[in-house]
Motif scaffolding. Sequence first.
Motif, PDB file in Angstrom:
ATOM      1  N   ARG A   1       5.054   3.579   2.419  1.00  0.00           N
ATOM      2  CA  ARG A   1       4.662   2.231   1.974  1.00  0.00           C
ATOM      3  C   ARG A   1       4.517   1.322   3.179  1.00  0.00           C
ATOM      4  O   ARG A   1       5.220   1.474   4.168  1.00  0.00           O
ATOM      5  CB  ARG A   1       5.721   1.620   1.071  1.00  0.00           C
ATOM      6  CG  ARG A   1       5.919   2.283  -0.216  1.00  0.00           C
ATOM      7  CD  ARG A   1       7.117   1.645  -0.956  1.00  0.00           C
ATOM      8  NE  ARG A   1       7.496   2.470  -2.063  1.00  0.00           N
ATOM      9  CZ  ARG A   1       8.288   3.529  -1.993  1.00  0.00           C
ATOM     10  NH1 ARG A   1       8.801   3.878  -0.843  1.00  0.00           N
ATOM     11  NH2 ARG A   1       8.566   4.224  -3.072  1.00  0.00           N
TER      12      ARG A   1
ATOM     13  N   PRO B   1       6.668  10.062   0.274  1.00  0.00           N
ATOM     14  CA  PRO B   1       5.971   8.800  -0.027  1.00  0.00           C
ATOM     15  C   PRO B   1       6.150   7.785   1.104  1.00  0.00           C
ATOM     16  O   PRO B   1       7.209   7.713   1.725  1.00  0.00           O
ATOM     17  CB  PRO B   1       6.626   8.317  -1.316  1.00  0.00           C
ATOM     18  CG  PRO B   1       7.895   9.084  -1.442  1.00  0.00           C
ATOM     19  CD  PRO B   1       7.768  10.323  -0.634  1.00  0.00           C
TER      20      PRO B   1
ATOM     21  N   HIS C   1       0.870  -1.177   0.000  1.00  0.00           N
ATOM     22  CA  HIS C   1       0.000   0.000   0.000  1.00  0.00           C
ATOM     23  C   HIS C   1       0.905   1.223   0.000  1.00  0.00           C
ATOM     24  O   HIS C   1       1.795   1.348   0.838  1.00  0.00           O
ATOM     25  CB  HIS C   1      -0.904  -0.012   1.228  1.00  0.00           C
ATOM     26  CG  HIS C   1      -1.756   1.197   1.353  1.00  0.00           C
ATOM     27  ND1 HIS C   1      -2.795   1.458   0.490  1.00  0.00           N
ATOM     28  CD2 HIS C   1      -1.725   2.233   2.231  1.00  0.00           C
ATOM     29  CE1 HIS C   1      -3.373   2.598   0.830  1.00  0.00           C
ATOM     30  NE2 HIS C   1      -2.733   3.074   1.893  1.00  0.00           N
ATOM     31  N   GLU C   2       0.700   2.104  -0.961  1.00  0.00           N
ATOM     32  CA  GLU C   2       1.532   3.314  -1.081  1.00  0.00           C
ATOM     33  C   GLU C   2       0.656   4.543  -0.983  1.00  0.00           C
ATOM     34  O   GLU C   2      -0.467   4.559  -1.478  1.00  0.00           O
ATOM     35  CB  GLU C   2       2.268   3.300  -2.422  1.00  0.00           C
ATOM     36  CG  GLU C   2       3.187   2.117  -2.584  1.00  0.00           C
ATOM     37  CD  GLU C   2       3.883   2.087  -3.942  1.00  0.00           C
ATOM     38  OE1 GLU C   2       3.794   3.076  -4.688  1.00  0.00           O
ATOM     39  OE2 GLU C   2       4.526   1.077  -4.230  1.00  0.00           O
ATOM     40  N   TRP C   3       1.159   5.584  -0.312  1.00  0.00           N
ATOM     41  CA  TRP C   3       0.452   6.841  -0.219  1.00  0.00           C
ATOM     42  C   TRP C   3       1.452   7.966  -0.004  1.00  0.00           C
ATOM     43  O   TRP C   3       2.620   7.724   0.298  1.00  0.00           O
ATOM     44  CB  TRP C   3      -0.590   6.799   0.896  1.00  0.00           C
ATOM     45  CG  TRP C   3      -0.045   6.816   2.281  1.00  0.00           C
ATOM     46  CD1 TRP C   3       0.069   7.892   3.104  1.00  0.00           C
ATOM     47  CD2 TRP C   3       0.475   5.706   3.030  1.00  0.00           C
ATOM     48  NE1 TRP C   3       0.620   7.530   4.306  1.00  0.00           N
ATOM     49  CE2 TRP C   3       0.872   6.183   4.281  1.00  0.00           C
ATOM     50  CE3 TRP C   3       0.644   4.345   2.755  1.00  0.00           C
ATOM     51  CZ2 TRP C   3       1.438   5.370   5.264  1.00  0.00           C
ATOM     52  CZ3 TRP C   3       1.200   3.536   3.730  1.00  0.00           C
ATOM     53  CH2 TRP C   3       1.587   4.040   4.962  1.00  0.00           C
ATOM     54  N   GLU C   4       0.977   9.173  -0.159  1.00  0.00           N
ATOM     55  CA  GLU C   4       1.788  10.368  -0.001  1.00  0.00           C
ATOM     56  C   GLU C   4       1.462  10.992   1.345  1.00  0.00           C
ATOM     57  O   GLU C   4       0.293  11.188   1.688  1.00  0.00           O
ATOM     58  CB  GLU C   4       1.426  11.324  -1.131  1.00  0.00           C
ATOM     59  CG  GLU C   4       2.466  12.271  -1.651  1.00  0.00           C
ATOM     60  CD  GLU C   4       3.857  11.746  -1.916  1.00  0.00           C
ATOM     61  OE1 GLU C   4       4.793  12.321  -1.337  1.00  0.00           O
ATOM     62  OE2 GLU C   4       4.018  10.784  -2.689  1.00  0.00           O
ATOM     63  N   SER C   5       2.467  11.272   2.152  1.00  0.00           N
ATOM     64  CA  SER C   5       2.266  11.914   3.454  1.00  0.00           C
ATOM     65  C   SER C   5       3.007  13.240   3.465  1.00  0.00           C
ATOM     66  O   SER C   5       3.695  13.596   2.507  1.00  0.00           O
ATOM     67  CB  SER C   5       2.755  11.015   4.584  1.00  0.00           C
ATOM     68  OG  SER C   5       4.166  11.037   4.653  1.00  0.00           O
TER      69      SER C   5
END
Length: 172
Positions: A94, A92, A84-88
């Motif tokens: 994971r 980035p 699961h990858e997202w931008e914080s």
Amino acid sequence: MNDTYITVVGNVADDPRRKVTEKGAVTNFRMASTARRYDSGSGQYVDSGTFWIDVECWNGLSSNVAGSVSKGDPVIVQGTLTTHEWESDNGPRRKPQLRASAVGPNLTKGMAVFKRDRSGRAPDPAAGQELAAVPDARPGAEVTDPGWDYHGDGATLSPVDGPDLPQEPAHA
């Protein structure tokens, strides 16, 4: 397709959360798996590191997991490993995620009562009748509740604990 299939044995770390999306119903929970090994120096089992993973269960599995699994339950989960990858705010991020194809209780930690999912089948005359209590699970106990597959005197069942069974070390 090169999916990575894994099986993780551990405990449910939080209460499952179920929601309905455009893609279908999904139930999510976090799972912890702590490896144990025997330390010959101390003569005891010791914990190694804990592996944490988020589990997602879709559609039919979603409702079954939401109705069957609670925080702390020992489970065995099989499925495909994804990231699961997202931008914080820190860039980035994971983390591993397990898309479950099967979830079940770990029967080395206790007993379970299985209730077959009869959706999509002809109505069962006993459908809608919830069992008031789990029948006596001791060998030899008579099971008379509707929906149970085994009815008998228990003579063909082996005792759960017997004098001829070796004692195993406790695994927490």
